[in-house]
Design a protein around this motif. Structure first.
Motif, mmCIF file in Angstrom:
data_model
loop_
_atom_site.group_PDB
_atom_site.id
_atom_site.type_symbol
_atom_site.label_atom_id
_atom_site.label_comp_id
_atom_site.label_asym_id
_atom_site.label_seq_id
_atom_site.Cartn_x
_atom_site.Cartn_y
_atom_site.Cartn_z
ATOM 1 N N GLN A 1 0.851 -1.286 0.092
ATOM 2 C CA GLN A 1 0.003 0.169 0.038
ATOM 3 C C GLN A 1 0.909 1.254 -0.016
ATOM 4 O O GLN A 1 2.032 1.092 0.190
ATOM 5 C CB GLN A 1 -0.797 -0.057 1.281
ATOM 6 C CG GLN A 1 -2.018 -1.134 1.239
ATOM 7 C CD GLN A 1 -3.021 -1.155 2.392
ATOM 8 O OE1 GLN A 1 -2.426 -0.894 3.415
ATOM 9 N NE2 GLN A 1 -4.097 -1.441 1.940
ATOM 10 N N ASP B 1 -1.938 8.380 -0.929
ATOM 11 C CA ASP B 1 -2.433 8.923 -2.319
ATOM 12 C C ASP B 1 -1.323 9.901 -2.735
ATOM 13 O O ASP B 1 -0.984 10.070 -3.980
ATOM 14 C CB ASP B 1 -3.784 9.437 -2.309
ATOM 15 C CG ASP B 1 -3.866 10.563 -1.244
ATOM 16 O OD1 ASP B 1 -3.165 10.742 -0.395
ATOM 17 O OD2 ASP B 1 -5.060 10.830 -0.925
ATOM 18 N N ARG C 1 -10.226 8.595 -6.694
ATOM 19 C CA ARG C 1 -9.963 7.988 -5.163
ATOM 20 C C ARG C 1 -11.440 7.143 -4.687
ATOM 21 O O ARG C 1 -11.052 6.205 -3.591
ATOM 22 C CB ARG C 1 -9.562 8.774 -4.412
ATOM 23 C CG ARG C 1 -8.229 9.542 -4.411
ATOM 24 C CD ARG C 1 -7.303 8.529 -4.965
ATOM 25 N NE ARG C 1 -7.029 7.343 -4.256
ATOM 26 C CZ ARG C 1 -6.723 6.086 -4.452
ATOM 27 N NH1 ARG C 1 -6.585 5.691 -5.839
ATOM 28 N NH2 ARG C 1 -6.491 5.197 -3.580
ATOM 29 N N ASP D 1 -4.465 0.308 -8.200
ATOM 30 C CA ASP D 1 -3.849 1.466 -8.474
ATOM 31 C C ASP D 1 -2.681 1.426 -9.299
ATOM 32 O O ASP D 1 -2.183 2.076 -10.245
ATOM 33 C CB ASP D 1 -3.720 2.379 -7.362
ATOM 34 C CG ASP D 1 -5.136 2.919 -6.693
ATOM 35 O OD1 ASP D 1 -5.915 3.175 -7.256
ATOM 36 O OD2 ASP D 1 -5.237 2.564 -5.386
ATOM 37 N N THR E 1 -1.706 -0.741 -4.060
ATOM 38 C CA THR E 1 -3.094 0.062 -3.610
ATOM 39 C C THR E 1 -2.833 1.361 -2.887
ATOM 40 O O THR E 1 -2.323 1.183 -1.776
ATOM 41 C CB THR E 1 -4.292 -0.642 -3.169
ATOM 42 O OG1 THR E 1 -3.908 -1.358 -1.954
ATOM 43 C CG2 THR E 1 -4.476 -1.931 -4.158
ATOM 44 N N VAL F 1 -3.943 4.459 -0.203
ATOM 45 C CA VAL F 1 -5.078 4.532 0.651
ATOM 46 C C VAL F 1 -5.229 5.977 0.937
ATOM 47 O O VAL F 1 -4.297 6.800 0.543
ATOM 48 C CB VAL F 1 -4.664 4.135 2.068
ATOM 49 C CG1 VAL F 1 -4.807 2.634 1.793
ATOM 50 C CG2 VAL F 1 -3.565 4.441 2.637
ATOM 51 N N ASP G 1 -8.952 2.438 0.846
ATOM 52 C CA ASP G 1 -8.585 1.960 -0.558
ATOM 53 C C ASP G 1 -9.921 1.709 -1.056
ATOM 54 O O ASP G 1 -11.154 1.972 -0.676
ATOM 55 C CB ASP G 1 -7.807 0.843 -0.464
ATOM 56 C CG ASP G 1 -8.340 -0.312 0.065
ATOM 57 O OD1 ASP G 1 -9.698 -0.690 0.156
ATOM 58 O OD2 ASP G 1 -7.708 -1.374 0.277
#
Length: 293
Positions: free
Chosen positions: A134, A137, A176, A186, A201, A203, A216
């Motif tokens: 993860q 963003d 998002r 992503d 991914t 978050v 997510d």
């Protein structure tokens, strides 16, 4: 927690727990980690890529949807990797990924089943076909703006090992919300020789009324204090990071049995070697350990 995790987390990690507990992530500290998405901003999907949300299409494709074919990227797939070759292939892949992110100052941490593998012995589960990480963003935007389509050449300590990986960012990553559910992944770190990959991914904080909530696009929810401050550790022999409250995250996702059950997917946990061993090899593995006692 078992012995391996205790040894790995001694010192810096446990001092981080103490330090974070005393700070208790006040409101100002929580704001330090990310910011809420502004839904009034211009639509980056349209402005950057000319993408219409109502016409969302799936970006990443796999050659099938079963446990094997569903874990390859179609563009680089020719045939499944053999069981003997796959673990080492995946080890090189995650080492290259973690090294690349560390060298470029990009924030990432291991997640989901990969985090569970770390919890047990700092390694990939032997039955896994892919890995999960993860990023916040903010890192996702960095990847899209500066590193998308980067090809990374990796050399292991063995001179004969050369691997090439593609860092591919989904253009729908800037959306998002879940959207049509076609692009919950992503980005990917893809082995260009085999098609095996690491799912990445992002978050985000997307609810102004809950500024401490990260999500997510697969409906996983985290509080700021679940993730931060990240803990430094190792995974597959290289530097890595894990979420601060990893136990709670794993129990929420997989249940308490995931941290106590010693039999899964035709493998048995052997404490003497701290390894998951195929059931048909367990007796031999235990005998091998005893002869050195």
């Amino acid at each position: 927690m078992h012995l391996w995790s205790l040894l790995t987390l001694t010192g810096a990690i446990w001092s981080a727990r103490t330090e974070a507990s005393s700070a208790s992530l006040t409101g100002s500290a929580q704001q330090h980690y990310g910011k809420v998405v502004n839904h009034d901003d211009p639509d980056p999907l349209w402005e950057k890529y000319g993408l219409n949300r109502s016409e969302e299409f799936k970006y990443f494709h796999e050659p099938g949807n079963d446990d094997i074919l569903g874990h390859y990227d179609s563009r680089f797939f020719t045939e499944p990797v053999g069981d003997d070759e796959r673990p080492q292939t995946m080890t090189y892949m995650v080492r290259a990924y973690l090294d690349f992110f560390e060298e470029n100052g990009l924030e990432t941490w291991i997640a989901h089943g990969t985090l569970l593998g770390w919890w047990w012995n700092g390694k990939i589960m032997p039955w896994d076909w892919d890995m999960d990480t993860q990023v916040p963003d903010t890192t996702l935007h960095q990847l899209a703006d500066r590193y998308n389509q980067t090809v990374v050449r990796y050399s292991a300590k063995r001179a004969d090992v050369q691997r090439t990986y593609l860092l591919d960012i989904n253009p729908w990553a800037r959306q998002r919300e879940n959207g049509m559910g076609l692009n919950i992944i992503d980005a990917r770190w893809i082995d260009m020789e085999t098609g095996l990959y690491i799912d990445i991914t992002g978050v985000s904080k997307i609810n102004p009324e809950k500024p401490n909530l990260w999500l997510d696009k697969h409906e996983h929810k985290y509080r700021t204090e679940d993730i931060y401050p990240l803990r430094k550790t190792t995974f597959e022999g290289v530097a890595a990071k894990v979420p601060f409250d990893y136990d709670a995250i794993l129990i929420e996702e997989y249940g308490k049995d995931a941290l106590t059950s010693t039999h899964f997917h035709n493998h048995t946990w052997v404490p003497e070697s701290e390894e998951w061993i195929p059931d048909d090899q367990v007796a031999d593995a235990i005998d091998d350990e005893k002869q050195y006692e």
